[in-house]
Design an enzyme around this catalytic site. Structure first.
Site, PDB file in Angstrom:
ATOM      1  N   LYS A   1     -19.489 102.528  -3.113  1.00  0.00           N
ATOM      2  CA  LYS A   1     -19.338 103.526  -3.983  1.00  0.00           C
ATOM      3  C   LYS A   1     -18.576 102.621  -5.329  1.00  0.00           C
ATOM      4  O   LYS A   1     -17.731 101.847  -5.013  1.00  0.00           O
ATOM      5  CB  LYS A   1     -18.243 104.707  -3.489  1.00  0.00           C
ATOM      6  CG  LYS A   1     -17.573 105.244  -4.500  1.00  0.00           C
ATOM      7  CD  LYS A   1     -18.436 106.512  -5.345  1.00  0.00           C
ATOM      8  CE  LYS A   1     -17.759 107.208  -6.356  1.00  0.00           C
ATOM      9  NZ  LYS A   1     -18.828 107.848  -7.043  1.00  0.00           N
TER      10      LYS A   1
ATOM     11  N   SER B   1     -19.724 116.013 -10.914  1.00  0.00           N
ATOM     12  CA  SER B   1     -18.686 115.433 -11.790  1.00  0.00           C
ATOM     13  C   SER B   1     -17.738 114.929 -10.873  1.00  0.00           C
ATOM     14  O   SER B   1     -16.640 115.524 -10.667  1.00  0.00           O
ATOM     15  CB  SER B   1     -18.256 116.451 -12.826  1.00  0.00           C
ATOM     16  OG  SER B   1     -17.227 115.798 -13.563  1.00  0.00           O
ATOM     17  N   MET B   2     -17.973 113.779 -10.270  1.00  0.00           N
ATOM     18  CA  MET B   2     -17.017 113.401  -9.017  1.00  0.00           C
ATOM     19  C   MET B   2     -15.986 112.727  -9.492  1.00  0.00           C
ATOM     20  O   MET B   2     -14.644 112.753  -9.308  1.00  0.00           O
ATOM     21  CB  MET B   2     -17.912 112.194  -8.305  1.00  0.00           C
ATOM     22  CG  MET B   2     -19.017 112.763  -7.764  1.00  0.00           C
ATOM     23  SD  MET B   2     -18.941 114.236  -6.334  1.00  0.00           S
ATOM     24  CE  MET B   2     -18.059 113.522  -5.069  1.00  0.00           C
TER      25      MET B   2
ATOM     26  N   CYS C   1     -21.061 105.890 -15.597  1.00  0.00           N
ATOM     27  CA  CYS C   1     -20.439 106.992 -15.224  1.00  0.00           C
ATOM     28  C   CYS C   1     -20.334 108.101 -16.210  1.00  0.00           C
ATOM     29  O   CYS C   1     -19.691 107.816 -17.068  1.00  0.00           O
ATOM     30  CB  CYS C   1     -19.296 106.787 -14.453  1.00  0.00           C
ATOM     31  SG  CYS C   1     -18.583 108.372 -13.580  1.00  0.00           S
TER      32      CYS C   1
ATOM     33  N   ILE D   1     -32.062 104.743 -13.043  1.00  0.00           N
ATOM     34  CA  ILE D   1     -30.994 105.298 -14.173  1.00  0.00           C
ATOM     35  C   ILE D   1     -30.105 105.861 -13.186  1.00  0.00           C
ATOM     36  O   ILE D   1     -30.111 106.463 -12.113  1.00  0.00           O
ATOM     37  CB  ILE D   1     -31.628 106.250 -15.011  1.00  0.00           C
ATOM     38  CG1 ILE D   1     -32.135 107.520 -14.288  1.00  0.00           C
ATOM     39  CG2 ILE D   1     -32.566 105.746 -15.939  1.00  0.00           C
ATOM     40  CD1 ILE D   1     -33.037 108.575 -15.257  1.00  0.00           C
ATOM     41  N   ASN D   2     -28.703 106.152 -13.801  1.00  0.00           N
ATOM     42  CA  ASN D   2     -27.593 106.827 -13.371  1.00  0.00           C
ATOM     43  C   ASN D   2     -28.306 108.192 -13.658  1.00  0.00           C
ATOM     44  O   ASN D   2     -29.187 108.352 -14.453  1.00  0.00           O
ATOM     45  CB  ASN D   2     -26.358 106.189 -14.115  1.00  0.00           C
ATOM     46  CG  ASN D   2     -25.161 106.773 -13.275  1.00  0.00           C
ATOM     47  OD1 ASN D   2     -25.204 107.608 -12.550  1.00  0.00           O
ATOM     48  ND2 ASN D   2     -24.018 106.050 -13.164  1.00  0.00           N
TER      49      ASN D   2
ATOM     50  N   GLY E   1     -31.558 113.959  -8.733  1.00  0.00           N
ATOM     51  CA  GLY E   1     -32.601 114.618  -8.090  1.00  0.00           C
ATOM     52  C   GLY E   1     -34.172 114.587  -8.502  1.00  0.00           C
ATOM     53  O   GLY E   1     -34.077 114.006  -9.564  1.00  0.00           O
TER      54      GLY E   1
ATOM     55  N   THR F   1     -29.414 111.600  -4.469  1.00  0.00           N
ATOM     56  CA  THR F   1     -29.396 113.041  -4.000  1.00  0.00           C
ATOM     57  C   THR F   1     -30.085 113.177  -2.722  1.00  0.00           C
ATOM     58  O   THR F   1     -29.438 114.054  -1.649  1.00  0.00           O
ATOM     59  CB  THR F   1     -29.980 113.717  -4.905  1.00  0.00           C
ATOM     60  OG1 THR F   1     -29.355 113.704  -6.108  1.00  0.00           O
ATOM     61  CG2 THR F   1     -30.017 115.434  -4.629  1.00  0.00           C
TER      62      THR F   1
HETATM   63  C1  SIN Z   1     -18.893 109.865 -10.210  1.00  0.00           C
HETATM   64  O1  SIN Z   1     -18.047 109.291  -9.467  1.00  0.00           O
HETATM   65  O2  SIN Z   1     -18.283 110.365 -11.082  1.00  0.00           O
HETATM   66  C2  SIN Z   1     -20.233 109.565 -10.336  1.00  0.00           C
HETATM   67  C3  SIN Z   1     -20.406 107.969 -10.568  1.00  0.00           C
HETATM   68  C4  SIN Z   1     -21.517 107.549 -11.638  1.00  0.00           C
HETATM   69  O3  SIN Z   1     -22.480 108.714 -11.752  1.00  0.00           O
HETATM   70  O4  SIN Z   1     -21.749 106.395 -11.940  1.00  0.00           O
END
Ligand code: SIN
Length: 313
Positions: A47, A72-73, A130, A191-192, A220, A271
């Site tokens: 991560k 939106s982690m 991010c 891609i992100n 996804g 996903t």
């Molecule tokens: C996140 O932790 O908000 C997602 C990380 C990312 O998309 O780079």
């Protein structure tokens, strides 16, 4: 039966299978990482970490539907020291990509310097994309990006790749490629997630996630065409020794095939890994082998980057 070669190399890093997890998808805790280490993935990506532990954004912060996901982690992670210590105590049998995502340039220098000290890390994935944090690390300022990379490569000795956001214009891909081509970058991941999406709960007439007023990164199946387009464009603009790791919308062996056909050397699963768990790697491996057998290919190298333009016969 003839053996099908689905191994790959990211520059000099050998992957016995060209499929790995995407950073963010069940790779934060020791339990999740142990599961990935034991799985049949070709590599493990951790991560995206920061200098310190982060709780991340308020929940609910992840939601999925049939065709995609929104998140939106906010970079919840246990801090770089946790990941380095965890890896130190493992018997590692496959490449480890340490993903770092500092909240400032200085923090990124710090993280990359620390990662350089670990013998367990095969490569660093620098996440500059991010979509869920307020801090703007580089933005669209090309000079700033060039300056930043110049500073990193003064001290960095590890293979280093960059996780990029989706781009929507050819000129943007060309401009960023011109900069990346000037540095000893090992790979890009593209891609992100697609930033600033909204998914609506029609019954309740609300967003489905709480942070950032419901806006989040979309992943996804729905983003696969954008992932393929970015891979294809970068494949035409980047130096050939910069590998591309494709990410976005993979849920079948056919999807893996398409990413590689467009120019990826390996792929990441986000996903679908969250939906299915680590058994996804075995399923995708089997589906990919079956497809290559049908198409009479003996290796992913036979078709990598060889997408043809539609022609009327
Ligand atoms: C996140 O932790 O908000 C997602 C990380 C990312 O998309 O780079």
């Amino acid at each position: 039966m003839k053996k099908i070669d689905i191994s790959s190399c990211i520059n000099e890093i050998y992957l016995s299978l060209c499929i790995m997890n995407a950073s963010g998808a069940i790779c934060t805790t020791d339990k999740e990482l142990n599961n990935l280490l034991k799985s049949s993935s070709g590599a493990v990506v951790t991560k995206s970490c920061t200098r310190n532990f982060r709780n991340g954004n308020k929940k609910p912060r992840y939601f999925e539907w049939k065709m995609g996901s929104i998140n939106s982690m906010g970079l919840p992670n246990l801090g770089i020291d946790f990941y380095l210590k965890f890896l130190e105590n493992q018997e590692i049998k496959k490449p480890i990509f340490l993903s770092v995502s500092g909240l400032s340039m200085e923090e990124n220098f710090f993280l990359i310097k620390k990662a350089n000290l670990s013998k367990k890390i095969s490569a660093i994935e620098l996440n500059l994309s991010c979509p869920n944090i307020k801090e703007e690390i580089l933005g669209n300022d090309l000079c700033k990006i060039s300056n930043f990379l110049g500073k990193i490569f003064k001290f960095n000795k590890k293979p280093l790749g960059i996780k990029l956001p989706p781009f929507f214009k050819e000129k943007s891909v060309e401009n960023i490629s011109l900069i990346l081509n000037e540095f000893p970058i090992t790979f890009i991941t593209c891609i992100n997630s697609l930033p600033n999406g909204i998914f609506v709960d029609t019954n309740n007439e609300t967003t489905v996630i709480q942070p950032n007023n419901g806006f989040g990164g979309i992943g996804g199946a729905v983003i696969k065409p954008f992932a393929l387009a970015n891979i294809r464009k970068f494949y035409s603009f980047l130096r050939r020794d910069i590998s591309i790791i494709g990410c976005g919308g993979i849920s079948s062996g056919k999807d893996v095939f398409e990413h590689i056909l467009c120019g990826a050397s390996a792929v990441q699963i986000g996903t679908q890994l969250i939906k299915e768990g680590v058994s996804v790697f075995d399923r995708l491996r089997k589906e990919l082998i079956l497809l290559l057998r049908e198409k009479n290919y003996s290796s992913i190298r036979n078709f990598q980057g060889k997408l043809k333009i539609f022609k009327k016969f």
